[in-house]
Design a protein around this motif. Structure first.
Motif, PDB file in Angstrom:
ATOM      1  N   ASN A 107      35.539  75.663  73.811  1.00 53.52           N
ATOM      2  CA  ASN A 107      35.425  75.282  75.209  1.00 53.52           C
ATOM      3  C   ASN A 107      33.817  75.163  75.330  1.00 53.52           C
ATOM      4  N   SER A 108      33.387  73.923  75.867  1.00 62.45           N
ATOM      5  CA  SER A 108      31.965  73.912  76.370  1.00 62.45           C
ATOM      6  C   SER A 108      31.812  72.551  76.873  1.00 62.45           C
ATOM      7  N   THR A 109      30.615  72.103  77.388  1.00 51.62           N
ATOM      8  CA  THR A 109      30.462  70.884  78.093  1.00 51.62           C
ATOM      9  C   THR A 109      30.619  69.699  77.109  1.00 51.62           C
ATOM     10  N   GLY A 110      30.409  69.965  76.139  1.00 53.02           N
ATOM     11  CA  GLY A 110      30.448  68.672  75.134  1.00 53.02           C
ATOM     12  C   GLY A 110      31.609  68.593  74.161  1.00 53.02           C
ATOM     13  N   LYS A 111      32.871  69.266  74.697  1.00 51.87           N
ATOM     14  CA  LYS A 111      34.029  69.334  74.163  1.00 51.87           C
ATOM     15  C   LYS A 111      34.650  68.051  73.915  1.00 51.87           C
ATOM     16  N   THR A 112      34.665  67.299  75.094  1.00 52.58           N
ATOM     17  CA  THR A 112      35.445  66.054  74.894  1.00 52.58           C
ATOM     18  C   THR A 112      34.880  65.323  73.748  1.00 52.58           C
ATOM     19  N   THR A 113      33.600  65.092  73.593  1.00 50.97           N
ATOM     20  CA  THR A 113      32.706  64.303  72.827  1.00 50.97           C
ATOM     21  C   THR A 113      33.151  64.663  71.438  1.00 50.97           C
ATOM     22  N   VAL A 157      33.776  74.810  65.961  1.00 52.60           N
ATOM     23  CA  VAL A 157      32.438  74.159  66.185  1.00 52.60           C
ATOM     24  C   VAL A 157      31.799  74.411  67.295  1.00 52.60           C
ATOM     25  N   HIS A 158      30.556  75.067  66.973  1.00 53.24           N
ATOM     26  CA  HIS A 158      29.610  75.291  68.064  1.00 53.24           C
ATOM     27  C   HIS A 158      28.423  74.427  68.199  1.00 53.24           C
ATOM     28  N   VAL A 159      28.254  73.590  68.927  1.00 51.27           N
ATOM     29  CA  VAL A 159      27.370  72.389  69.189  1.00 51.27           C
ATOM     30  C   VAL A 159      26.450  72.648  70.311  1.00 51.27           C
ATOM     31  N   GLN A 163      22.650  68.574  71.822  1.00 49.39           N
ATOM     32  CA  GLN A 163      22.931  68.109  70.338  1.00 49.39           C
ATOM     33  C   GLN A 163      24.199  67.415  70.037  1.00 49.39           C
ATOM     34  N   VAL A 164      24.982  67.493  71.237  1.00 46.84           N
ATOM     35  CA  VAL A 164      26.523  66.921  70.969  1.00 46.84           C
ATOM     36  C   VAL A 164      26.474  65.265  70.515  1.00 46.84           C
ATOM     37  N   ARG A 165      25.459  64.664  70.991  1.00 48.44           N
ATOM     38  CA  ARG A 165      25.425  63.396  70.930  1.00 48.44           C
ATOM     39  C   ARG A 165      25.057  62.924  69.508  1.00 48.44           C
ATOM     40  N   ASN A 166      24.530  63.735  68.683  1.00 47.50           N
ATOM     41  CA  ASN A 166      24.531  63.535  67.204  1.00 47.50           C
ATOM     42  C   ASN A 166      25.473  63.798  66.216  1.00 47.50           C
ATOM     43  N   PHE A 167      26.608  64.354  66.916  1.00 48.55           N
ATOM     44  CA  PHE A 167      27.894  64.740  66.275  1.00 48.55           C
ATOM     45  C   PHE A 167      28.592  63.577  65.965  1.00 48.55           C
ATOM     46  N   ASP A 169      31.715  61.467  62.961  1.00 48.35           N
ATOM     47  CA  ASP A 169      32.977  61.697  62.170  1.00 48.35           C
ATOM     48  C   ASP A 169      32.724  62.292  60.894  1.00 48.35           C
ATOM     49  N   ASP A 170      31.577  61.946  60.438  1.00 49.52           N
ATOM     50  CA  ASP A 170      31.089  62.542  58.925  1.00 49.52           C
ATOM     51  C   ASP A 170      31.218  64.297  59.593  1.00 49.52           C
ATOM     52  N   ASP A 171      30.417  64.472  60.542  1.00 50.41           N
ATOM     53  CA  ASP A 171      30.342  66.023  60.909  1.00 50.41           C
ATOM     54  C   ASP A 171      31.610  66.708  61.155  1.00 50.41           C
ATOM     55  N   ALA A 172      32.685  65.785  61.765  1.00 50.83           N
ATOM     56  CA  ALA A 172      34.089  66.373  61.815  1.00 50.83           C
ATOM     57  C   ALA A 172      34.702  66.420  60.655  1.00 50.83           C
ATOM     58  N   ILE A 173      34.342  65.655  59.626  1.00 45.62           N
ATOM     59  CA  ILE A 173      35.022  65.787  58.295  1.00 45.62           C
ATOM     60  C   ILE A 173      34.590  67.056  57.714  1.00 45.62           C
ATOM     61  N   ARG A 174      33.420  67.238  57.793  1.00 50.38           N
ATOM     62  CA  ARG A 174      32.798  68.600  57.002  1.00 50.38           C
ATOM     63  C   ARG A 174      33.329  69.642  57.712  1.00 50.38           C
ATOM     64  N   VAL A 175      33.700  69.762  58.841  1.00 55.09           N
ATOM     65  CA  VAL A 175      34.419  70.886  59.719  1.00 55.09           C
ATOM     66  C   VAL A 175      35.656  71.249  59.070  1.00 55.09           C
ATOM     67  N   LEU A 176      36.247  70.043  59.068  1.00 57.71           N
ATOM     68  CA  LEU A 176      37.579  69.960  58.618  1.00 57.71           C
ATOM     69  C   LEU A 176      37.867  70.563  57.139  1.00 57.71           C
ATOM     70  N   ILE A 177      36.891  70.086  56.362  1.00 55.15           N
ATOM     71  CA  ILE A 177      36.755  70.678  54.922  1.00 55.15           C
ATOM     72  C   ILE A 177      36.455  72.082  54.643  1.00 55.15           C
ATOM     73  N   HIS A 178      35.451  72.548  55.691  1.00 54.36           N
ATOM     74  CA  HIS A 178      34.931  73.863  55.699  1.00 54.36           C
ATOM     75  C   HIS A 178      36.199  74.881  56.082  1.00 54.36           C
ATOM     76  N   ASN A 179      36.824  74.495  57.115  1.00 56.20           N
ATOM     77  CA  ASN A 179      38.129  75.110  57.452  1.00 56.20           C
ATOM     78  C   ASN A 179      39.374  75.093  56.784  1.00 56.20           C
ATOM     79  N   ARG A 180      39.092  74.256  55.634  1.00 48.09           N
ATOM     80  CA  ARG A 180      40.207  74.172  54.635  1.00 48.09           C
ATOM     81  C   ARG A 180      41.418  73.333  55.006  1.00 48.09           C
TER      82      ARG A 180
END
Length: 216
Positions: A107-113, A157-159, A163-167, A169-180
């Motif tokens: 939960n954060s200000t940038g969660k929606t993004t 994810v803690h962003v 820096q949220v604007r820099n997130f 789909d590649d970052d989202a994929i890395r998070v998914l892979i990191h979390n297996r």
């Protein structure tokens, strides 16, 4: 919960309850006192059940009950991405996608993004599969091993807000892979991704840039 869902008269209950006429409305409907809670600011709120336990992100039955009470159609605060009809029938795949994003994003200000980008990955068939294949080719000694079972460990994810604007789909994929996160989980959440993006497309504050990579 059934008390509030079965009787259409309850659908117009003001929440929070701030005015004398609001409380009079509640009293006319004979709502049990156990459903009312006084908040720190002195207002009274309808509290049928507690917020789902964040330590059990995939307790879908609990999440479904909470969504039907606080985010069902007809309320101002509907939950984006979850499909519910006016008979309170919920699309299970959309609920699962919502639960997965809720588990991944703090939960954060940038969660929606952040959720936008996870939904975009879910809405593109084959994208996560291709990313997993690329990961396997680049890491032959560290194969991807999906986690299953009752005890799932997820690192949210803690962003920083600036820096949220820099997130992406590649970052989202890395998070998914990191979390297996298993491939079939992302595939199963496809409907959630489509519904979420379709709903967001009609929001006045939504940037169309996020849709450039999504196929029609």
């Amino acid at each position: 919960m059934q008390l509030l869902l079965d009787n259409p008269a309850y659908w117009d209950i003001p929440n929070p309850i701030t005015r004398p006429e609001d409380m009079a409305f509640v009293e006319r409907l004979h709502i049990p006192a156990r459903y009312l809670r006084t908040k720190d600011d002195g207002t009274t709120a309808l509290c049928v059940m507690r917020t789902p336990d964040p330590k059990k992100p995939f307790d879908l039955e609990q999440l479904a009950q909470y969504a039907l009470i606080y985010g069902r159609p007809g309320l101002e605060n509907t939950w984006q991405g979850i499909t519910v009809d006016f008979a309170y029938r919920m699309h299970w795949q959309t609920l699962f996608g919502f639960a997965l994003c809720r588990a991944l994003c703090v939960n954060s200000t940038g969660k929606t993004t952040l959720v936008h980008w996870f939904a975009l990955v879910m809405a593109q068939p084959g994208l996560y599969r291709e990313a997993m294949a690329a990961y396997a080719a680049a890491n032959p000694t560290r194969p991807f091993v999906a986690q299953y079972g009752a005890d799932i460990e997820i690192h949210q994810v803690h962003v920083p807000d600036d820096q949220v604007r820099n997130f992406s789909d590649d970052d989202a994929i890395r998070v998914l892979i990191h979390n297996r996160i298993p491939l079939d989980w992302v595939d199963y959440a496809y409907t959630y991704g489509v519904v979420y993006l379709e709903q967001q497309f009609h929001q006045p504050t939504m940037s169309l840039d996020i849709f450039r990579d999504v196929n029609d």
